[in-house]
Scaffold this motif. Structure first.
Motif, PDB file in Angstrom:
ATOM      1  N   GLY A  25       0.780  -1.227   0.000  1.00 54.74           N
ATOM      2  CA  GLY A  25       0.000   0.000   0.000  1.00 54.74           C
ATOM      3  C   GLY A  25       0.813   1.280   0.000  1.00 54.74           C
ATOM      4  O   GLY A  25       0.240   2.366  -0.042  1.00 54.74           O
ATOM      5  N   LEU A  26       2.138   1.179   0.054  1.00 55.88           N
ATOM      6  CA  LEU A  26       2.959   2.389   0.011  1.00 55.88           C
ATOM      7  C   LEU A  26       2.930   3.004  -1.385  1.00 55.88           C
ATOM      8  O   LEU A  26       2.808   2.299  -2.386  1.00 55.88           O
ATOM      9  N   SER A  27       3.098   4.308  -1.436  1.00 60.36           N
ATOM     10  CA  SER A  27       3.150   5.005  -2.719  1.00 60.36           C
ATOM     11  C   SER A  27       4.435   4.645  -3.462  1.00 60.36           C
ATOM     12  O   SER A  27       5.400   4.148  -2.869  1.00 60.36           O
ATOM     13  N   GLU A  28       4.436   4.918  -4.752  1.00 64.66           N
ATOM     14  CA  GLU A  28       5.586   4.590  -5.601  1.00 64.66           C
ATOM     15  C   GLU A  28       6.861   5.271  -5.135  1.00 64.66           C
ATOM     16  O   GLU A  28       7.951   4.739  -5.297  1.00 64.66           O
ATOM     17  N   GLU A  37      22.698   4.969  -7.998  1.00 59.39           N
ATOM     18  CA  GLU A  37      22.957   4.090  -9.139  1.00 59.39           C
ATOM     19  C   GLU A  37      23.550   2.758  -8.684  1.00 59.39           C
ATOM     20  O   GLU A  37      24.439   2.710  -7.834  1.00 59.39           O
ATOM     21  N   GLY A  38      23.017   1.687  -9.258  1.00 59.11           N
ATOM     22  CA  GLY A  38      23.526   0.353  -8.937  1.00 59.11           C
ATOM     23  C   GLY A  38      22.973  -0.232  -7.652  1.00 59.11           C
ATOM     24  O   GLY A  38      23.413  -1.299  -7.223  1.00 59.11           O
ATOM     25  N   THR A  39      22.004   0.435  -7.031  1.00 56.98           N
ATOM     26  CA  THR A  39      21.391  -0.095  -5.800  1.00 56.98           C
ATOM     27  C   THR A  39      19.951  -0.500  -6.099  1.00 56.98           C
ATOM     28  O   THR A  39      19.365  -0.084  -7.093  1.00 56.98           O
ATOM     29  N   TRP A  40      19.397  -1.302  -5.220  1.00 55.21           N
ATOM     30  CA  TRP A  40      18.052  -1.814  -5.429  1.00 55.21           C
ATOM     31  C   TRP A  40      17.036  -1.033  -4.619  1.00 55.21           C
ATOM     32  O   TRP A  40      17.290  -0.647  -3.472  1.00 55.21           O
ATOM     33  N   ASN A  41      15.864  -0.863  -5.213  1.00 52.89           N
ATOM     34  CA  ASN A  41      14.747  -0.298  -4.475  1.00 52.89           C
ATOM     35  C   ASN A  41      13.983  -1.441  -3.789  1.00 52.89           C
ATOM     36  O   ASN A  41      14.231  -2.626  -4.086  1.00 52.89           O
ATOM     37  N   PRO A  42      13.071  -1.141  -2.863  1.00 47.18           N
ATOM     38  CA  PRO A  42      12.349  -2.208  -2.159  1.00 47.18           C
ATOM     39  C   PRO A  42      11.637  -3.193  -3.094  1.00 47.18           C
ATOM     40  O   PRO A  42      11.638  -4.402  -2.833  1.00 47.18           O
ATOM     41  N   SER A  43      11.057  -2.695  -4.179  1.00 50.11           N
ATOM     42  CA  SER A  43      10.378  -3.596  -5.112  1.00 50.11           C
ATOM     43  C   SER A  43      11.358  -4.587  -5.734  1.00 50.11           C
ATOM     44  O   SER A  43      11.047  -5.772  -5.895  1.00 50.11           O
ATOM     45  N   GLU A  44      12.545  -4.104  -6.075  1.00 55.29           N
ATOM     46  CA  GLU A  44      13.561  -4.992  -6.655  1.00 55.29           C
ATOM     47  C   GLU A  44      14.061  -6.013  -5.635  1.00 55.29           C
ATOM     48  O   GLU A  44      14.339  -7.165  -5.988  1.00 55.29           O
ATOM     49  N   VAL A  45      14.162  -5.615  -4.394  1.00 57.61           N
ATOM     50  CA  VAL A  45      14.582  -6.556  -3.349  1.00 57.61           C
ATOM     51  C   VAL A  45      13.571  -7.695  -3.246  1.00 57.61           C
ATOM     52  O   VAL A  45      13.957  -8.870  -3.127  1.00 57.61           O
ATOM     53  N   LEU A  88       5.620  -6.655 -12.730  1.00 60.13           N
ATOM     54  CA  LEU A  88       4.764  -6.945 -11.574  1.00 60.13           C
ATOM     55  C   LEU A  88       4.743  -5.781 -10.594  1.00 60.13           C
ATOM     56  O   LEU A  88       5.753  -5.122 -10.365  1.00 60.13           O
ATOM     57  N   SER A  89       3.605  -5.566  -9.982  1.00 60.62           N
ATOM     58  CA  SER A  89       3.490  -4.543  -8.943  1.00 60.62           C
ATOM     59  C   SER A  89       4.124  -5.070  -7.651  1.00 60.62           C
ATOM     60  O   SER A  89       4.359  -6.277  -7.504  1.00 60.62           O
ATOM     61  N   ILE A  90       4.354  -4.189  -6.726  1.00 60.72           N
ATOM     62  CA  ILE A  90       4.895  -4.608  -5.426  1.00 60.72           C
ATOM     63  C   ILE A  90       3.926  -5.581  -4.757  1.00 60.72           C
ATOM     64  O   ILE A  90       4.355  -6.553  -4.132  1.00 60.72           O
ATOM     65  N   GLU A  91       2.644  -5.354  -4.897  1.00 57.92           N
ATOM     66  CA  GLU A  91       1.638  -6.241  -4.294  1.00 57.92           C
ATOM     67  C   GLU A  91       1.741  -7.649  -4.891  1.00 57.92           C
ATOM     68  O   GLU A  91       1.665  -8.643  -4.165  1.00 57.92           O
ATOM     69  N   GLU A  92       1.915  -7.725  -6.203  1.00 57.53           N
ATOM     70  CA  GLU A  92       2.031  -9.025  -6.866  1.00 57.53           C
ATOM     71  C   GLU A  92       3.313  -9.737  -6.421  1.00 57.53           C
ATOM     72  O   GLU A  92       3.312 -10.955  -6.185  1.00 57.53           O
ATOM     73  N   LYS A  93       4.396  -8.995  -6.304  1.00 56.33           N
ATOM     74  CA  LYS A  93       5.659  -9.591  -5.853  1.00 56.33           C
ATOM     75  C   LYS A  93       5.553 -10.089  -4.419  1.00 56.33           C
ATOM     76  O   LYS A  93       6.030 -11.185  -4.090  1.00 56.33           O
ATOM     77  N   LEU A  94       4.940  -9.296  -3.556  1.00 59.62           N
ATOM     78  CA  LEU A  94       4.774  -9.704  -2.158  1.00 59.62           C
ATOM     79  C   LEU A  94       3.925 -10.966  -2.055  1.00 59.62           C
ATOM     80  O   LEU A  94       4.242 -11.873  -1.284  1.00 59.62           O
ATOM     81  N   ILE A 150      15.988  -2.738   3.172  1.00 60.06           N
ATOM     82  CA  ILE A 150      14.754  -2.048   2.806  1.00 60.06           C
ATOM     83  C   ILE A 150      14.463  -0.908   3.774  1.00 60.06           C
ATOM     84  O   ILE A 150      14.137   0.205   3.346  1.00 60.06           O
ATOM     85  N   THR A 151      14.601  -1.142   5.062  1.00 57.55           N
ATOM     86  CA  THR A 151      14.324  -0.065   6.021  1.00 57.55           C
ATOM     87  C   THR A 151      15.336   1.073   5.857  1.00 57.55           C
ATOM     88  O   THR A 151      14.972   2.244   5.986  1.00 57.55           O
ATOM     89  N   ARG A 152      16.582   0.743   5.548  1.00 56.17           N
ATOM     90  CA  ARG A 152      17.598   1.768   5.323  1.00 56.17           C
ATOM     91  C   ARG A 152      17.252   2.608   4.088  1.00 56.17           C
ATOM     92  O   ARG A 152      17.313   3.841   4.117  1.00 56.17           O
ATOM     93  N   VAL A 153      16.838   1.945   3.004  1.00 57.22           N
ATOM     94  CA  VAL A 153      16.468   2.659   1.778  1.00 57.22           C
ATOM     95  C   VAL A 153      15.273   3.575   2.041  1.00 57.22           C
ATOM     96  O   VAL A 153      15.260   4.735   1.612  1.00 57.22           O
ATOM     97  N   LEU A 154      14.280   3.059   2.758  1.00 58.86           N
ATOM     98  CA  LEU A 154      13.114   3.884   3.072  1.00 58.86           C
ATOM     99  C   LEU A 154      13.521   5.103   3.896  1.00 58.86           C
ATOM    100  O   LEU A 154      13.094   6.228   3.620  1.00 58.86           O
TER     101      LEU A 154
END
Length: 174
Positions: A25-28, A37-45, A88-94, A150-154
């Motif tokens: 439910g988090l926004s994009e 550059e070269g790091t992953w966002n939560p969706s990629e993780v 895939l959306s984050i919801e679909e991945k989760l 993920i918490t660090r990126v957020l």
């Protein structure tokens, strides 16, 4: 401390729910932010975790426990999720991760029926011979590593916005 599979399973079972509570439910802006550059966002993780369930943990454990003499692990592409799950959306991945993880834990409990199996080995392409207990322990710590990531990126999304309080926020100073 002695390895205990039930302790590892406690973490493995909780990871999907923890990620869902944190990310669903988090926004994009939150889901697609990264550390540069070269790091992953939560969706990629989450995509990476899906790949781990499909191609890493249980497949490697099966090699270790199998009757064959060839105990070499196939290479695991740690970056394939960057192209395979973009649609895939984050919801679909989760949801996919949660479903796969339930099945993985079920298989883990079916495969390991005796503590003597923990010393069975496989051959990792980079590290050489590794034991089943090391693989399972790594699986749990891998989850914790990505939860931390993920918490660090957020948190880093608001590095500038916290102003002078940054000095008290250890997550922003790593």
């Amino acid at each position: 401390m002695v390895f205990n599979m039930n302790d590892a399973i406690e973490i493995l079972e909780r990871t999907p729910g923890t990620l869902e509570a944190l990310l669903s439910g988090l926004s994009e802006g939150w889901v697609y932010s990264n550390e540069g550059e070269g790091t992953w966002n939560p969706s990629e993780v989450i995509g990476h975790l899906v790949d781990g369930e499909k191609y890493n943990w249980i497949p490697r454990l099966k090699i270790m426990l199998g009757e064959t003499d060839d105990k070499r692990f196939p290479a695991f592409d740690r970056f394939s999720h960057l192209k395979d799950y973009n649609h895939l959306s984050i919801e679909e991945k989760l949801s996919e991760f949660s479903s796969l993880r339930k099945e993985s834990i079920k298989k883990l409990k079916e495969l390991i029926v005796d503590d003597k199996q923990f010393v069975l080995t496989g051959v990792h392409p980079e590290y050489g011979e590794v034991e089943a207990r090391q693989l399972i322990a790594t699986w749990a710590v891998h989850d914790l590593t990505h939860l931390s990531q993920i918490t660090r990126v957020l948190a880093k999304r608001y590095t500038k916005e916290v102003g002078p309080w940054k000095s008290y926020l250890g997550i922003l100073n790593k």
